[in-house]
Design an enzyme around this catalytic site. Structure first.
Site, PDB file in Angstrom:
ATOM      1  CB  CYS A  99      -0.996  -0.029   1.155  1.00  0.00           C
ATOM      2  SG  CYS A  99      -2.370   1.135   0.922  1.00  0.00           S
ATOM      3  CG  HIS A 136      -3.723  -3.682   3.151  1.00  0.00           C
ATOM      4  ND1 HIS A 136      -2.819  -3.169   4.043  1.00  0.00           N
ATOM      5  CD2 HIS A 136      -4.093  -2.654   2.348  1.00  0.00           C
ATOM      6  CE1 HIS A 136      -2.648  -1.879   3.804  1.00  0.00           C
ATOM      7  NE2 HIS A 136      -3.408  -1.544   2.779  1.00  0.00           N
TER       8      HIS A 136
END
Length: 183
Positions: A12, A124
């Site tokens: 991310c 994630h």
């Protein structure tokens, strides 16, 4: 690490930092309109005012230490949680598919360096997948001259939460905790 071809992973925001630029013209995350990334990937990120949180499935789209022996047909559940768009030029790290779309299609996600040492992804939760986690750890063990791990254990998030709750109940002053939270 990247110059020495040692494993580097950015997830991310970490993936965004591995790129060329991060722009934030609307001041979503910073007062700076743009900043340079580390320049390890041909990635450019632009923050947007709305946060995107979605469940996805991902699969391998390029070779790297992260995926080791994992085949391209293994789908790994995960999720996105970010505000912006990251565009990649070059080898993708993963392909991802949104789980809540009516007409889903695979999209490239993240990047892998030419030598496979540096990996970036926006997904994630990858390490919760037993096959990916075991493949990753075995690959890292091999890099250190060790063999694959024996006695592989599965991971169960609910069992871990139950174990934590039991530890708190046994070792914490639950009455004081209830008072702190207003129960």
């Amino acid at each position: 690490r990247a110059q020495r071809r040692q494993p580097v992973l950015g997830v991310c925001g970490g993936c965004q930092m591995l790129g060329r630029t991060i722009s934030d013209p609307d001041g979503v995350e910073s007062t700076r309109a743009e900043t340079d990334g580390l320049g390890l990937f041909a990635l450019n990120t632009r923050f947007l005012p709305t946060k995107n949180t979605r469940r996805v499935r991902a699969r391998k789209a390029g070779d790297s230490w992260l995926f080791g022996g994992l085949s391209t047909d293994v789908e790994v559940p995960g999720y996105f949680i970010h505000a912006g768009i990251t565009r990649a030029e070059g080898v993708p790290a993963l392909e991802s598919i949104f789980q809540d779309d009516d007409a889903p299609s695979w999209q490239v996600n993240g990047a892998i360096s030419d030598n496979g040492a540096v990996v970036g992804t926006m997904v994630h939760g990858l390490f919760e997948h037993d096959s990916l986690r075991h493949s990753l750890l075995d690959g890292l063990r091999t890099r250190r001259g060790l063999g694959p791990a024996s006695g592989r254990a599965s991971w169960d998030r609910d069992a871990e939460y139950d174990r934590l709750a039991k530890m708190i109940a046994e070792h914490a002053d639950t009455r004081a905790l209830h008072e702190l939270v207003g129960l």
